[in-house]
Design an enzyme around this catalytic site. Structure first.
Site, PDB file in Angstrom:
ATOM      1  N   THR A 117       0.823  -1.211   0.000  1.00  0.00           N
ATOM      2  CA  THR A 117       0.000   0.000   0.000  1.00  0.00           C
ATOM      3  C   THR A 117       0.856   1.259   0.000  1.00  0.00           C
ATOM      4  OG1 THR A 117      -1.500   1.291   1.397  1.00  0.00           O
ATOM      5  CG2 THR A 117      -0.134  -0.289   2.524  1.00  0.00           C
ATOM      6  N   TYR A 141      -1.695   0.224  10.100  1.00  0.00           N
ATOM      7  CA  TYR A 141      -1.998  -0.452   8.831  1.00  0.00           C
ATOM      8  C   TYR A 141      -0.781  -0.407   7.899  1.00  0.00           C
ATOM      9  CZ  TYR A 141      -3.808  -1.109   4.117  1.00  0.00           C
ATOM     10  OH  TYR A 141      -3.980  -1.537   2.818  1.00  0.00           O
TER      11      TYR A 141
END
Ligand SMILES: NC(=O)c1ccc[n+]([C@@H]2O[C@H](COP(=O)([O-])OP(=O)(O)OC[C@H]3O[C@@H](n4cnc5c(N)ncnc54)[C@H](O)[C@@H]3O)[C@@H](O)[C@H]2O)c1
Length: 335
Positions: A117, A141
């Site tokens: 990501t 995250y």
């Protein structure tokens, strides 16, 4: 040449399964259905319902189906939730990925593609972010994904596995033939929420932060169509299968849109006026994140075909309409 797709019943994974199935590949899916749906799977895929934390489950799939390649989508994906419950993210995205990588190495898997990501970068220093930008995740995250990139790097060096870690920017849109899309009711990406508001499925939409150092003060992101994204995966898979060296690459288009520009596009495409509210910044959200996609474009044979914001919004809208009409039919007893 079977390929194991973890998280194949989820949003991006179900598009990947479609892509591979249409190319005539043998596809094995591992998914625990926490946020995915078995109905989203292409009928030709073999579905193993289970958790990637389960070593015996993984060993069985890898051995029985002679898996040579893994595409790893399974994970937990909400930045805000990761701020509130970081250990959930270090378990599902880091520890469970470690289990999968270990079983893959032991099972003789040769190629591994990982959903990383843009959240590994944190705040962007310049206009476009390339892969050499500082790695400074603002959320658990992003950190949980970065650790998995590092595990892959080290496992590849020690065991000869070849991998691609693809750093997605903002994935949006849906299958152009409206066969699958983002179906998780608790998922809150901007374009999904905005098209739901346009369809009257939610009352209003809130902008989180209008004081970022961007031209209109709202956050700027690089929105990539999910079909282009999975095409990048199949190109990366071909590259690795042909003996290409491991790599890390951004997946985005190289230009960004602000929240205001996205909401204008939703109003334009849907023909509906949105009820827009104004909120504060959310923790963990950088002001601007736009990819420099030069590496993936030069390394593998990938050319985007849906690089147009209104097209992305139109496909997201079509999928949301389909979900809503399916729900209405179920409630009225038609199914
Ligand atoms: N959607 C985005 O914009 C975006 C951006 C960057 C990276 N990613 C990454 O892409 C991947 C897929 O994201 P998505 O948007 O399709 O999310 P999703 O929630 O729709 O899909 C995740 C899938 O993984 C499954 N899953 C989760 N944990 C599992 C486990 N322990 N064992 C087995 N199955 C499990 C879920 O049931 C679901 O089907 C994720 O790893 C995410 O971090 C997504």
């Amino acid at each position: 040449m079977s390929t194991l797709v973890t998280g194949g019943a989820g949003y991006i994974g179900s598009h990947m399964v479609l892509n591979l199935a249409e190319a005539g590949e043998e596809v094995i899916v591992a998914d625990n259905l926490t946020t995915g749906f078995a109905w989203a799977l292409h009928p030709s895929a073999f579905f193993g319902q289970g958790d990637i934390a389960d070593e015996a489950f993984l060993d069985r799939l890898i051995t029985e189906h002679q898996i040579k390649s893994v595409i790893h989508f399974a994970g937990s994906i909400a930045v805000a939730e990761s701020m509130a419950d970081p250990l959930k993210y270090y378990l599902n995205n880091t520890a469970n990925s470690r289990t999968l990588i270990e079983r893959a190495v032991r099972g003789g898997v040769e190629n591994f593609i990982f959903s990383s990501t843009a959240a590994v970068y944190g705040a962007s220093q310049g206009d476009l972010v390339d892969e050499n930008a500082p790695l400074n995740p603002l959320s658990p995250y992003g950190a949980s994904k970065l650790m998995t990139e590092w595990m892959l790097r080290d496992a590849a060096a020690a065991h000869g596995l070849r991998y691609a870690a693809l750093r997605y920017f903002n994935v949006a849109g849906a299958d152009p033939k409206v066969r699958t899309g983002q179906s998780n009711a608790s998922a809150m990406p901007l374009i999904k929420v905005a098209v739901q508001a346009a369809l009257g499925l939610r009352g209003h939409i809130e902008i989180f932060g209008e004081d970022y150092p961007t031209p209109d003060g709202t956050g700027v992101r690089d929105y990539i169509h999910v079909t282009d994204l999975v095409n990048a995966h199949s190109s990366a898979l071909t590259y690795l299968r042909d003996g290409g060296a491991s790599f890390v690459a951004n997946c985005g288009y190289g230009h960004g849109f602000s929240v205001n520009e996205v909401l204008c596009s939703v109003e334009r495409v849907s023909g509906k006026k949105l009820d827009i509210r104004h909120g504060l910044r959310r923790a963990g959200d950088p002001g601007r994140l736009v990819a420099n996609p030069a590496r993936i474009k030069t390394l593998v044979d990938w050319q985007p075909i849906y690089d147009d914001l209104d097209t992305i919004v139109a496909h997201a809208l079509a999928w949301e309409e389909r979900l809503a009409s399916t729900r209405r039919n179920i409630l009225s007893g038609k199914y």
